[in-house]
Motif scaffolding. Structure first.
Motif, PDB file in Angstrom:
ATOM      1  N   LEU A  45       0.773  -1.088  -0.007  1.00 54.99           N
ATOM      2  CA  LEU A  45      -0.096   0.080  -0.040  1.00 54.99           C
ATOM      3  C   LEU A  45       0.857   1.331   0.006  1.00 54.99           C
ATOM      4  CD1 LEU A  45      -2.884  -1.080   2.654  1.00 54.99           C
ATOM      5  CD2 LEU A  45      -2.901  -1.087   0.147  1.00 54.99           C
ATOM      6  N   GLN A  46       1.910   1.153   0.851  1.00 56.98           N
ATOM      7  CA  GLN A  46       2.971   2.544   0.868  1.00 56.98           C
ATOM      8  C   GLN A  46       3.659   2.519  -0.557  1.00 56.98           C
ATOM      9  OE1 GLN A  46       5.989   1.985   3.386  1.00 56.98           O
ATOM     10  NE2 GLN A  46       6.528   4.220   3.371  1.00 56.98           N
ATOM     11  N   ARG A  47       4.016   1.535  -1.125  1.00 56.64           N
ATOM     12  CA  ARG A  47       4.455   1.534  -2.473  1.00 56.64           C
ATOM     13  C   ARG A  47       3.478   2.373  -3.536  1.00 56.64           C
ATOM     14  NH1 ARG A  47       5.240  -3.872  -5.057  1.00 56.64           N
ATOM     15  NH2 ARG A  47       5.837  -4.486  -3.009  1.00 56.64           N
ATOM     16  N   TYR A  48       2.230   2.134  -3.540  1.00 54.41           N
ATOM     17  CA  TYR A  48       1.455   2.815  -4.203  1.00 54.41           C
ATOM     18  C   TYR A  48       0.475   3.979  -3.829  1.00 54.41           C
ATOM     19  CZ  TYR A  48       1.713  -1.557  -7.414  1.00 54.41           C
ATOM     20  OH  TYR A  48       2.310  -2.355  -8.221  1.00 54.41           O
ATOM     21  N   GLY A  49       1.024   4.302  -2.570  1.00 55.50           N
ATOM     22  CA  GLY A  49       0.451   5.631  -2.189  1.00 55.50           C
ATOM     23  C   GLY A  49      -1.163   5.524  -1.776  1.00 55.50           C
ATOM     24  N   ILE A  50      -1.535   4.353  -1.299  1.00 53.51           N
ATOM     25  CA  ILE A  50      -2.759   3.933  -1.162  1.00 53.51           C
ATOM     26  C   ILE A  50      -3.325   3.734   0.286  1.00 53.51           C
ATOM     27  CG2 ILE A  50      -4.770   2.033  -1.726  1.00 53.51           C
ATOM     28  CD1 ILE A  50      -3.332   1.754  -4.446  1.00 53.51           C
ATOM     29  N   SER A  51      -4.387   4.032   0.478  1.00 57.23           N
ATOM     30  CA  SER A  51      -4.929   4.061   1.872  1.00 57.23           C
ATOM     31  C   SER A  51      -6.038   2.976   1.864  1.00 57.23           C
ATOM     32  CB  SER A  51      -5.635   5.353   2.458  1.00 57.23           C
ATOM     33  OG  SER A  51      -4.535   6.399   2.605  1.00 57.23           O
ATOM     34  N   ALA A  52      -6.030   2.416   3.211  1.00 55.84           N
ATOM     35  CA  ALA A  52      -6.989   1.271   3.325  1.00 55.84           C
ATOM     36  C   ALA A  52      -7.665   1.253   4.684  1.00 55.84           C
ATOM     37  CB  ALA A  52      -6.413  -0.249   2.898  1.00 55.84           C
ATOM     38  N   THR A  53      -8.661   0.469   4.917  1.00 56.97           N
ATOM     39  CA  THR A  53      -9.007   0.197   6.154  1.00 56.97           C
ATOM     40  C   THR A  53      -8.993  -1.134   6.714  1.00 56.97           C
ATOM     41  OG1 THR A  53     -11.000   1.773   5.800  1.00 56.97           O
ATOM     42  CG2 THR A  53     -11.460   0.180   7.520  1.00 56.97           C
ATOM     43  N   PHE A  54      -8.394  -1.232   7.859  1.00 55.95           N
ATOM     44  CA  PHE A  54      -7.870  -2.514   8.582  1.00 55.95           C
ATOM     45  C   PHE A  54      -9.141  -2.953   9.599  1.00 55.95           C
ATOM     46  CE2 PHE A  54      -4.363  -1.361   6.187  1.00 55.95           C
ATOM     47  CZ  PHE A  54      -3.640  -2.750   5.953  1.00 55.95           C
ATOM     48  N   PHE A  55      -9.877  -3.969   9.537  1.00 55.96           N
ATOM     49  CA  PHE A  55     -10.912  -4.282  10.593  1.00 55.96           C
ATOM     50  C   PHE A  55      -9.952  -5.344  11.297  1.00 55.96           C
ATOM     51  CE2 PHE A  55     -13.747  -2.707   7.526  1.00 55.96           C
ATOM     52  CZ  PHE A  55     -14.601  -2.030   8.370  1.00 55.96           C
ATOM     53  N   CYS A  56      -9.405  -4.875  12.567  1.00 49.83           N
ATOM     54  CA  CYS A  56      -8.688  -5.681  13.230  1.00 49.83           C
ATOM     55  C   CYS A  56      -9.255  -6.465  14.667  1.00 49.83           C
ATOM     56  CB  CYS A  56      -7.601  -4.718  14.060  1.00 49.83           C
ATOM     57  SG  CYS A  56      -6.440  -3.865  12.842  1.00 49.83           S
ATOM     58  N   LEU A  57      -8.855  -7.718  14.862  1.00 44.04           N
ATOM     59  CA  LEU A  57      -9.271  -8.461  16.198  1.00 44.04           C
ATOM     60  C   LEU A  57      -8.229  -7.967  17.187  1.00 44.04           C
ATOM     61  CD1 LEU A  57      -8.957 -11.901  14.372  1.00 44.04           C
ATOM     62  CD2 LEU A  57     -11.202 -10.737  14.976  1.00 44.04           C
ATOM     63  N   GLY A  58      -9.202  -7.868  18.351  1.00 41.72           N
ATOM     64  CA  GLY A  58      -8.350  -7.108  19.629  1.00 41.72           C
ATOM     65  C   GLY A  58      -7.418  -8.242  19.788  1.00 41.72           C
ATOM     66  N   VAL A  59      -7.536  -9.548  19.866  1.00 42.65           N
ATOM     67  CA  VAL A  59      -6.409 -10.325  20.544  1.00 42.65           C
ATOM     68  C   VAL A  59      -4.945 -10.408  19.432  1.00 42.65           C
ATOM     69  CG1 VAL A  59      -7.502 -12.163  19.053  1.00 42.65           C
ATOM     70  CG2 VAL A  59      -5.980 -12.883  21.001  1.00 42.65           C
ATOM     71  N   GLN A  60      -5.266  -9.709  18.124  1.00 42.70           N
ATOM     72  CA  GLN A  60      -4.141  -9.796  17.555  1.00 42.70           C
ATOM     73  C   GLN A  60      -3.428  -8.445  17.828  1.00 42.70           C
ATOM     74  OE1 GLN A  60      -3.638 -12.840  16.288  1.00 42.70           O
ATOM     75  NE2 GLN A  60      -3.286 -11.999  14.322  1.00 42.70           N
ATOM     76  N   VAL A  61      -4.220  -7.323  17.834  1.00 45.77           N
ATOM     77  CA  VAL A  61      -3.623  -6.208  18.370  1.00 45.77           C
ATOM     78  C   VAL A  61      -2.965  -6.209  19.467  1.00 45.77           C
ATOM     79  CG1 VAL A  61      -4.305  -3.733  19.132  1.00 45.77           C
ATOM     80  CG2 VAL A  61      -5.710  -4.517  17.253  1.00 45.77           C
ATOM     81  N   ALA A  62      -3.415  -6.913  20.623  1.00 49.26           N
ATOM     82  CA  ALA A  62      -2.759  -6.922  21.793  1.00 49.26           C
ATOM     83  C   ALA A  62      -1.483  -7.779  21.670  1.00 49.26           C
ATOM     84  CB  ALA A  62      -3.718  -7.970  22.792  1.00 49.26           C
ATOM     85  N   ALA A  63      -1.374  -8.667  20.735  1.00 55.37           N
ATOM     86  CA  ALA A  63      -0.116  -9.545  20.287  1.00 55.37           C
ATOM     87  C   ALA A  63       0.694  -8.724  19.575  1.00 55.37           C
ATOM     88  CB  ALA A  63      -0.427 -10.841  19.855  1.00 55.37           C
ATOM     89  N   ASN A  64       0.361  -7.692  18.800  1.00 46.95           N
ATOM     90  CA  ASN A  64       1.219  -6.979  17.788  1.00 46.95           C
ATOM     91  C   ASN A  64       0.835  -5.856  17.715  1.00 46.95           C
ATOM     92  OD1 ASN A  64       2.211  -9.614  16.301  1.00 46.95           O
ATOM     93  ND2 ASN A  64      -0.298 -10.063  16.187  1.00 46.95           N
ATOM     94  N   TRP A  65       1.297  -5.076  18.623  1.00 46.26           N
ATOM     95  CA  TRP A  65       1.212  -3.502  18.935  1.00 46.26           C
ATOM     96  C   TRP A  65       1.706  -2.887  17.986  1.00 46.26           C
ATOM     97  CZ3 TRP A  65       0.000  -0.541  23.851  1.00 46.26           C
ATOM     98  CH2 TRP A  65      -1.183  -1.361  24.673  1.00 46.26           C
ATOM     99  N   SER A  66       3.023  -2.997  17.523  1.00 42.20           N
ATOM    100  CA  SER A  66       3.792  -2.279  16.879  1.00 42.20           C
ATOM    101  C   SER A  66       3.246  -2.311  15.409  1.00 42.20           C
ATOM    102  CB  SER A  66       5.336  -2.751  16.858  1.00 42.20           C
ATOM    103  OG  SER A  66       5.345  -3.901  16.257  1.00 42.20           O
ATOM    104  N   VAL A  67       2.797  -3.482  15.011  1.00 43.45           N
ATOM    105  CA  VAL A  67       2.100  -3.610  13.860  1.00 43.45           C
ATOM    106  C   VAL A  67       0.940  -2.742  13.676  1.00 43.45           C
ATOM    107  CG1 VAL A  67       1.389  -4.849  11.732  1.00 43.45           C
ATOM    108  CG2 VAL A  67       3.041  -5.873  13.399  1.00 43.45           C
ATOM    109  N   ALA A  68      -0.034  -2.963  14.521  1.00 46.91           N
ATOM    110  CA  ALA A  68      -1.109  -1.930  14.633  1.00 46.91           C
ATOM    111  C   ALA A  68      -0.851  -0.552  14.776  1.00 46.91           C
ATOM    112  CB  ALA A  68      -1.936  -2.351  16.192  1.00 46.91           C
ATOM    113  N   LYS A  69       0.303   0.021  15.398  1.00 47.55           N
ATOM    114  CA  LYS A  69       0.593   1.342  15.392  1.00 47.55           C
ATOM    115  C   LYS A  69       1.082   1.727  14.048  1.00 47.55           C
ATOM    116  CE  LYS A  69       1.909   5.198  17.417  1.00 47.55           C
ATOM    117  NZ  LYS A  69       1.082   6.132  18.258  1.00 47.55           N
ATOM    118  N   ARG A  70       1.578   0.911  13.361  1.00 46.65           N
ATOM    119  CA  ARG A  70       2.146   1.166  12.129  1.00 46.65           C
ATOM    120  C   ARG A  70       1.113   1.287  11.135  1.00 46.65           C
ATOM    121  NH1 ARG A  70       5.450  -2.751   7.683  1.00 46.65           N
ATOM    122  NH2 ARG A  70       5.324  -1.449   5.825  1.00 46.65           N
ATOM    123  N   ILE A  71      -0.329   0.576  11.077  1.00 44.74           N
ATOM    124  CA  ILE A  71      -1.363   0.727  10.300  1.00 44.74           C
ATOM    125  C   ILE A  71      -1.811   2.393  10.460  1.00 44.74           C
ATOM    126  CG2 ILE A  71      -3.741   0.328  10.243  1.00 44.74           C
ATOM    127  CD1 ILE A  71      -3.245  -2.533  10.993  1.00 44.74           C
TER     128      ILE A  71
END
Length: 208
Positions: A45-71
């Protein structure tokens, strides 16, 4: 990771397309963030300069804070997909609300953003559950075009599922976690085809 592609026969009212006649599309990704596929999706998405929407699971956010922050830092919209991806029929109204609110709290803690968009797992939501979700201030978002990427299909198969179904205002359902190597393979080509057809990509909150 999960089948969100259940028939709409038993699905709740919700936003299924952008209310526009313009040549725009909304890319959405469910079930992340993870550390295997979500970063690759973000790179594309960054390569093409495109924005998207990410519907995230809480359990995944809790396990992967840095990736959630990057979104969020990358300019994408982050939204709620429950904590653990339950079937609506398996949880009570209060249990579903607890899943949603715990996820929202975790997303806010990780990213500073408090989502108001909600996609029910499998596209399922009981009538009473739907009223409770709306009363809690969330907009229910479903989809127009299902890539079927959760099946673990190849990139070309994903493209074949999506491109013929494109229409103005379509919300495209993909996943950024699970058995979705095909999504990473398909995404650059899919984006390029859409751009050549004159579409532009928007976050949900840019079009609603």
């Amino acid at each position: 990771m999960h089948n969100d592609a259940k028939s709409h026969r038993d699905t709740p009212p919700g936003i299924r397309a952008l209310a526009t006649s313009e040549r725009v599309l909304a890319l959405t990704f469910d079930d992340g963030p993870d550390t295997e596929f979500t970063p690759s999706v973000l790179d594309i998405l960054q390569r093409y300069g495109i924005s998207a929407t990410f519907f995230c699971l809480g359990v995944q956010v809790a396990a992967n804070w840095s990736v959630a922050k990057r979104i969020v830092v990358a300019g994408h919209q982050i939204a709620n997909h429950t904590w653990s991806h339950p079937h609506a029929s398996d949880v009570t109204v209060s249990e579903l609300l607890r899943e949603v609110e715990n996820t929202t709290d975790t997303i806010e803690e990780a990213t500073g953003e408090r989502p108001r968009w909600f996609r029910p797992p499998y596209g399922e939501l009981g009538a009473e559950q739907g009223r409770a979700i709306a009363d809690a201030g969330y907009e229910v978002v479903l989809w127009t075009v299902d890539s079927l990427d959760w099946l673990g299909i190849t990139g070309p198969q994903i493209v074949a599922n999506v491109v013929p179904a494109l229409e103005n205002g379509a919300i495209l359902l993909h996943h950024s976690a699970g058995n979705v190597a095909g999504t990473v393979d398909a995404l650059p080509y899919l984006i390029e085809v859409c751009l050549r057809l004159g579409y532009r990509f928007v976050r949900l909150d840019e079009a609603m």
